[in-house]
Motif scaffolding. Structure first.
Motif, short mmCIF file in Angstrom:
data_model
loop_
_atom_site.label_atom_id
_atom_site.label_comp_id
_atom_site.label_asym_id
_atom_site.label_seq_id
_atom_site.Cartn_x
_atom_site.Cartn_y
_atom_site.Cartn_z
N ALA A 290 0.83 -1.22 0.00
CA ALA A 290 0.00 0.00 0.00
C ALA A 290 0.86 1.27 0.00
N ARG A 291 1.96 1.26 0.80
CA ARG A 291 2.79 2.46 0.86
C ARG A 291 3.50 2.71 -0.47
N ALA A 292 3.93 1.62 -1.12
CA ALA A 292 4.58 1.79 -2.42
C ALA A 292 3.59 2.32 -3.46
N VAL A 293 2.34 1.85 -3.40
CA VAL A 293 1.31 2.32 -4.33
C VAL A 293 1.10 3.83 -4.16
N ILE A 294 0.99 4.27 -2.92
CA ILE A 294 0.76 5.70 -2.66
C ILE A 294 1.95 6.54 -3.13
N SER A 295 3.17 6.06 -2.81
CA SER A 295 4.37 6.82 -3.19
C SER A 295 4.49 6.95 -4.70
N LEU A 296 4.23 5.87 -5.43
CA LEU A 296 4.36 5.92 -6.89
C LEU A 296 3.25 6.73 -7.53
N MET A 297 2.05 6.66 -6.97
CA MET A 297 0.94 7.45 -7.52
C MET A 297 1.17 8.94 -7.28
N GLU A 298 1.85 9.28 -6.19
CA GLU A 298 2.17 10.69 -5.94
C GLU A 298 3.16 11.23 -6.97
N MET A 299 3.88 10.34 -7.65
CA MET A 299 4.81 10.77 -8.71
C MET A 299 4.09 11.07 -10.02
N GLY A 300 2.78 10.75 -10.10
CA GLY A 300 2.01 11.05 -11.29
C GLY A 300 1.56 9.84 -12.08
N PHE A 301 1.92 8.63 -11.67
CA PHE A 301 1.50 7.42 -12.38
C PHE A 301 0.10 7.03 -11.92
#
Length: 404
Positions: A290-301
């Protein structure tokens, strides 16, 4: 009584301990207003290093304050250099500057550098102009040196299909698959990587919290450690995880399925085995961090891209980011493709007696499924007495075939 004028206005007289580089020592008296250069001249008269007849001798020597390890400036006085009574001064020769290189030496050095310089693109083109062209596919060269972890997933996918077919041919096929399903239920909650647990407990985390963190983070030590640090002040950190579902229902369903399988023909029994097998696969469905999903989505993906990247990279955030920014290979679809069944590598694996025997064990099927979706558990299955020999033979065959 007549007194000289310079004696009246002279500063305080200091007794200084002078040490020369040849080991000579003596006391030298000087007033506070004596310049360092004058003191150095008097010291050179005292020792055998030089005399006033040689003007270069003064500039070739220096006085060093022993206590502070600093060189005294010739233009300043003793008082300005903060030299005190009974201080120790070192008289040493200055290091001679390195001579400038001659023009001939410079030319030789430049010529040597030019000879050692790597050729540029134009020089390579001129040197290879007469050679025949050869179009080599670099992808083929890179594929020949395959990485075991990259190919292991393809091997496991194909071996799972073989294991499924072998177990389906045994007399108690439904019972074997139901057993594998039950083992999956037990291991899902009970199995903990002992090595990972030991690493966390050695860091000072309580064992109960370490076990909970590892189960929540797919046995990943770095992610478990981050979880423990983030939830250190959480009042519910010591609350145990929910237990596995009651085995009574699963056992009743399995018994009903087994009874139905025994009353129908072989084709329907195989369909039943396939359904059980699908249940096993669904329990090993990919779960993104879940944390990796949030971090990567914050990058714009977007979410789908992030889920694909984490699935390809086995929940490793940095690798997932590289996949998203790169050529995005392998694709998520390629993850579900096994190895070519007619390839020499797969044939060599299937011809191995240890692998053949292991494929008839439902625990091997369970191990393959677990490693397929949780690569971090590979070490645990390698150390298992039943599945370890099978994994060892697969690794050895791969390394042998890869070298040849």
């Amino acid at each position: 009584m007549f007194v000289q004028e310079e004696k009246i206005f002279a500063g305080k007289v200091l007794r200084l301990h002078i040490c020369a580089s040849d080991g000579a020592e003596w006391l030298e008296e000087a007033t506070e207003d004596t310049s360092v250069e004058q003191l150095k001249e008097r010291c050179l008269k005292q020792c055998a290093h030089g005399s006033l007849e040689d003007p270069k001798s003064v500039t070739q020597h220096k006085l060093i304050h022993a206590a502070s390890k600093r060189v005294l400036s010739d233009a300043k006085t003793i008082a300005e250099e903060n030299v005190q009574d009974h201080d120790v001064l070192l008289l040493v020769r200055r290091r001679a500057p390195s001579p400038l290189p001659k023009m001939a030496d410079v030319s030789a050095e430049e010529k040597k550098k030019q000879e050692q310089k790597a050729p540029d693109r134009d020089a390579i083109a001129r040197a290879t102009a007469g050679l025949p062209s050869c179009n080599m596919d670099r992808a083929v060269v890179q594929t020949s040196l395959r990485d075991f972890q990259t190919e292991l997933r393809k091997i496991l996918l194909s071996l799972i299909e073989v294991a499924q077919k072998l177990l389906a041919l045994s007399p108690g096929a439904v019972e074997l698959f139901t057993k594998a399903n039950a083992m999956l239920d037990e291991d899902e909650e009970e199995r903990v990587d002992e090595t990972a647990l030991r690493q966390l407990t050695e860091m000072g985390f309580p064992e109960s919290r370490a076990v909970k963190a590892l189960r929540l983070n797919h046995m990943s030590v770095p992610q478990a450690m981050e979880w423990l640090i983030e939830h250190a002040d959480d009042p519910a950190i010591d609350t145990p995880l929910p237990g596995p579902p009651s085995p009574g229902t699963t056992g009743a369903e399995a018994s009903a399925e087994a009874a139905a399988g025994s009353s129908e023909d072989d084709e329907e029994a195989r369909d039943e085995l396939t359904e059980i097998f699908k249940k096993i696969r669904r329990k090993r469905a990919f779960r993104a961090d879940a944390r990796a999903v949030i971090s990567l989505m914050e990058m714009g993906f977007d979410e789908k891209e992030v889920m694909d990247a984490l699935r390809v990279s086995n929940n490793q955030q940095s690798a997932a980011c590289e996949w998203l920014l790169g050529d995005r290979k392998p694709s998520p679809e390629e993850l579900d493709k096994g190895i070519d069944p007619n390839s020499p590598l797969f044939q060599a694996i299937l011809d191995n007696p240890v692998v053949q025997l292991g494929l008839t064990n439902p625990k091997t099927l369970l191990a393959f499924e677990d490693m397929l979706e949780n690569p971090l558990n590979s070490t645990q299955w390698m150390n298992d007495p039943e599945t370890g020999p099978v994994m060892l033979q697969i690794s050895r065959i791969f390394q042998t075939m890869n070298r040849t």
